[in-house]
Write an enzyme that holds these catalytic residues in place. Structure first.
Site, mmCIF file in Angstrom:
data_model
loop_
_atom_site.group_PDB
_atom_site.id
_atom_site.type_symbol
_atom_site.label_atom_id
_atom_site.label_comp_id
_atom_site.label_asym_id
_atom_site.label_seq_id
_atom_site.Cartn_x
_atom_site.Cartn_y
_atom_site.Cartn_z
ATOM 1 N N SER A 711 12.959 -21.188 18.641
ATOM 2 C CA SER A 711 13.707 -19.941 18.450
ATOM 3 C C SER A 711 15.064 -19.910 19.144
ATOM 4 O O SER A 711 15.783 -18.928 19.055
ATOM 5 C CB SER A 711 12.869 -18.750 18.924
ATOM 6 O OG SER A 711 12.573 -18.870 20.295
ATOM 7 N N LYS A 754 10.890 -10.028 23.574
ATOM 8 C CA LYS A 754 12.272 -10.513 23.693
ATOM 9 C C LYS A 754 13.268 -9.362 23.704
ATOM 10 O O LYS A 754 14.199 -9.332 24.519
ATOM 11 C CB LYS A 754 12.585 -11.459 22.532
ATOM 12 C CG LYS A 754 11.835 -12.788 22.602
ATOM 13 C CD LYS A 754 12.132 -13.652 21.391
ATOM 14 C CE LYS A 754 11.411 -14.990 21.465
ATOM 15 N NZ LYS A 754 11.668 -15.837 20.293
#
Length: 805
Positions: A711, A754
């Site tokens: 990611s 996140k």
């Protein structure tokens, strides 16, 4: 010593008060003095070469040294010796001389009074002699019954003719209570005194006779009991020799009776197996090894709760209320649990046995401390069923689960059967804890046994190796817990409904601490709410800077630490009425802060990009740094990166090269170093020369921490594009997304954690994959959506357009 050797009476004498003993004239006895007034009185008597008056304190006034606390009649005597003891007490050897009476208290210290001598009255000699004869006879009888009376004392009484002296000797021998001893001592009429003693001794003789009679009966009874015991033991031995054991017959009869009681609830094979083993036991010799094995087997079998079920009725509303009462947030897990029990309740109401939910096994999966086992506790409480916890962590031997075969020494049923015995019902809530940590060794694969337990098609006829017959587990509510789903074998995972329980957000932790943890810990630490409190700001600091975890276990420990310190302060200083923890005094109670959230840079920089990362304890902002060095187009990666992350860096490098070649990333002429020939000719190199004439170094700080995952692809591409084009990156932007070679941005996981980390770090704009934007935004907390602008991206050009200034 005689009274004539001292001053004439009445005279003033110091007084020693005795709390326990009662003294008589003509006694020579040690007296231990511990109180200072008594020591001073003895010292005065010795210094003045005078007599001493010893009086006994009245009941309830022990330890007091006043005229009101002592009896007025006592003993006048002299001190023969005085010794100081090592423990601070003083020992005197006191010789009684005569009875005395307090005539007039004298003020001053130590205790003193004007003392007069009590003279003995005249008496009728014939009467007194007759009474003494009776008294001596009674004492002889008493000494025969009571072995504690010294023989020399009895002899002294026999040989003495002075009635008052005999009365004193007998009184001292009888160990009378202070009140009774004083009453006899103060009688001036010797006839009355002797009659009183005769009455007391007669009563003691009768009491001792009764006591001896009772003792004799008890002794005879014990002898009879022992006799019966020995006869019974002999009878047992005779019966053994003859092969007859009535006790064993009684036990076997009791087993048969229990078997008939549970027969309606047993399958045919189970009834046959138990009856077969019971018949074998009846035929065996009781001392054989097999008989012991069978005896143990039958005892285990008859402890099984066949036919016993919980009386609690299934009520979905009660389940929902209990879950809401004990847990904050966790909306999706709670919703799925309520749905599960809704189907079961509906099936019960409509009389249907075969339902979709009958075989559904719930599995709560998530990091430690998020409430997996706690949810199971709430379900058990709501259903009013017993909870059985079976810890599977580290289980390697399949026999621990399925039971040992009876051929082994020390064989016993498996944990499932033992759980039913512990619950005492056939439908408990059974928690299979840490199902992902079951081991596989040469002793078998326990996960294969779990397949039968958790498969609704098989667990109606679950066979335990020890019992050797099938039992129905379909009524048991199985709930499994796991930390990592990847460690659960696929066939086993396929039989369970996985309910993911994510880590808590800081706001959720704040509410959990406020509603549950603090009130619970107050009770545990014996504190009242008006004695301890913690401010909202301090609680948030405790969550952010002292604990970094998915659950709330460490937060509970930190709160407990604060309360322990508060409890100690309240004990040490009674003036403290209330302790309040705030942001200023928090370090004093909790110590130095342990964690710090990454905060974005204050100014935009070239080659520095904010990435978003997921960790087991929540999200974090991960900075990616890039620099270029004159070279040949090589790339160096540092920061303890995993294989997947290294591949992402190479992909990002290739994608940026393509963008430079296509002119989508503009490279200023001044950026590319020119050769001497190009300078002479006044030419400038192509843009593609920028990645040929520079080496690239990509670094992710905190090199000691391993990092991996795809990611960070768009983050690395942005850093590379920034360093090649020398364009600054917006410091208020953070991003996450996987990058393909064609420049597409693919979705990622852990978006909730996140973006919470981005919000905490001060990020104003977050770039995320479009697929995540479409499906994951509903899980985000409101405060994140309000403060962070979330922009969906599909290709790398969109990322660079938003990030590069």
């Amino acid at each position: 010593m005689q009274l004539s050797d001292y001053d004439k009476f009445p005279t003033v004498l110091p007084i020693v008060a005795e709390d326990e003993l009662f003294f008589y004239p003509f006694m020579i006895s040690p007296i231990f003095l511990s109180s200072q007034p008594d020591i001073d009185a003895a010292t005065m008597a010795m210094e003045n070469n005078s007599l001493l008056f010893v009086a006994t304190t009245k009941p309830g006034h022990e330890g007091e040294r006043t005229h009101e606390a002592i009896y007025p009649v006592g003993v006048v005597g002299s001190i023969m010796r005085k010794v100081h003891m090592p423990d601070g007490r003083v020992k005197i050897l006191f010789q009684g001389l005569a009875r005395g009476r307090v005539l007039e208290p004298v003020e001053g210290e130590p205790l003193q009074a004007k003392i007069g001598i009590i003279e003995n009255d005249s008496y009728n000699q014939l009467k007194v002699d007759a009474m003494l004869g009776i008294l001596r006879e009674k004492i002889r009888q008493l000494s025969q019954l009571n072995s504690t009376i010294p023989a020399d004392l009895v002899k002294t009484i026999e040989e003495n003719d002075e009635p008052h002296r005999i009365a004193d000797l007998v009184s001292s021998m009888l160990s009378l209570r202070k009140e009774k001893a004083y009453e006899l001592y103060t009688m001036e009429n010797i006839e009355e005194r002797l009659l009183g003693l005769i009455d007391i001794i007669t009563g003691q003789i009768e009491a001792l006779k009764v006591q001896r009679e009772i003792s004799s009966k008890v002794h005879n009874k014990i002898e009879q009991t022992n006799k019966e015991y020995f006869l019974k033991e002999q009878l047992k031995e005779i019966q053994k020799e003859l092969g007859v054991d009535t006790q064993r017959e009684e036990e076997i009869a009791a087993f048969r009776e229990k078997l008939e009681e549970i027969k309606p609830y047993l399958e045919e094979d189970a009834y046959k197996e138990i009856k077969k083993q019971l018949d074998r036991l009846a035929r065996m010799h009781p001392d054989s090894a097999d008989a012991v094995v069978l005896q143990n087997y039958l005892e285990w079998v008859f402890e099984m709760p066949f036919g016993k079920f919980s009386k609690g009725q299934l009520d979905v509303k009660k389940v929902a209320e209990e879950l809401d009462k004990d847990h904050y947030s966790l909306e999706k897990p709670k919703e799925r649990i309520v749905e599960y029990f809704s189907v079961r309740e509906l099936a019960e109401l409509r009389g249907k046995k075969e339902t979709e939910s009958k075989g559904v096994i719930l599995c709560f999966a998530g990091p430690p401390g998020v409430g997996k086992t706690s949810l199971a506790n709430s379900i058990a409480k709501a259903l009013d069923r017993p909870l059985v916890r079976i810890a599977l962590g580290g289980l390697e031997d399949v026999n621990e689960l399925r039971g040992h075969r009876r051929t082994y020494v020390g064989a016993m049923p498996g944990r499932i059967v033992q759980g039913l015995i512990e619950a005492k019902t056939m439908d408990p809530v059974m928690v299979l804890d840490e199902i992902d940590k079951v081991g596989r060794t040469h002793r078998g694969d326990p996960t294969s046994a779990l397949l039968e337990i958790l498969d609704p098609e098989q667990n109606t006829h679950y066979r335990d190796y020890y019992l050797n017959f099938s039992i129905d587990l379909s009524k048991v509510v199985f709930i499994a817990t796991a930390n990592e789903l990847g460690y659960i074998p696929a066939p086993l995972r396929d039989r369970m409904e996985i309910i993911i329980i994510n880590s808590y957000t800081p706001e959720e932790k704040f509410e959990i601490a406020r509603r549950y943890l603090i009130p619970q810990e107050l009770k545990k630490h014996a504190l009242r709410p008006d004695e301890f409190s913690i401010s909202k700001k301090a609680l948030r600091l405790l969550i952010d800077e002292y604990t970094r975890e998915p659950g709330v276990r460490n937060l509970r420990r930190k709160i407990a630490t604060l309360m322990r310190k508060a409890a100690r302060m309240i004990l040490e200083d009674p003036k403290i009425q209330h302790i309040r923890i705030n942001a200023k005094n928090l370090p004093k109670f909790a110590g130095k802060k342990v964690f710090e959230f990454s905060v974005i840079d204050e100014e935009p920089q070239i080659g520095v990009v904010n990435g978003l990362a997921w960790t087991a304890v929540g999200g974090d902002v991960l900075t990616v740094e890039a620099i270029k060095i004159k070279g040949k187009g090589l790339m160096q990666l540092t920061g303890s990166l995993g294989d997947v992350m290294k591949e992402s860096a190479r992909i990002a490098h290739s994608v940026v090269k393509i963008l430079i070649d296509e002119g989508k990333v503009k490279i200023p002429r001044s950026v590319i170093p020119r050769t001497a020939k190009e300078q002479e000719e006044g030419k400038y190199p192509d843009a593609s020369e920028v990645y040929k004439r520079y080496d690239l170094h990509l670094h992710v700080p905190e090199g000691a921490t391993p990092k991996d995952g795809p990611s960070a692809g768009i983050t690395m591409a942005t850093a590379i594009a920034s360093i090649y084009s020398e364009r600054k990156v917006d410091n208020k932007v953070a991003m996450t997304g996987e990058l393909t070679l064609t420049g597409k941005v693919l979705p990622i996981g852990g978006l909730k954690e996140k973006l919470i980390a981005a919000y905490k770090a001060g990020v104003k704009k977050a770039l995320i994959p479009e697929k995540n934007y479409e499906r994951d935004l509903e899980d985000l907390p409101k405060e994140v959506l309000e403060h962070v602008k979330i922009i969906p991206v599909t290709i790398i050009e969109e990322v660079l357009e938003e990030a590069l200034l």
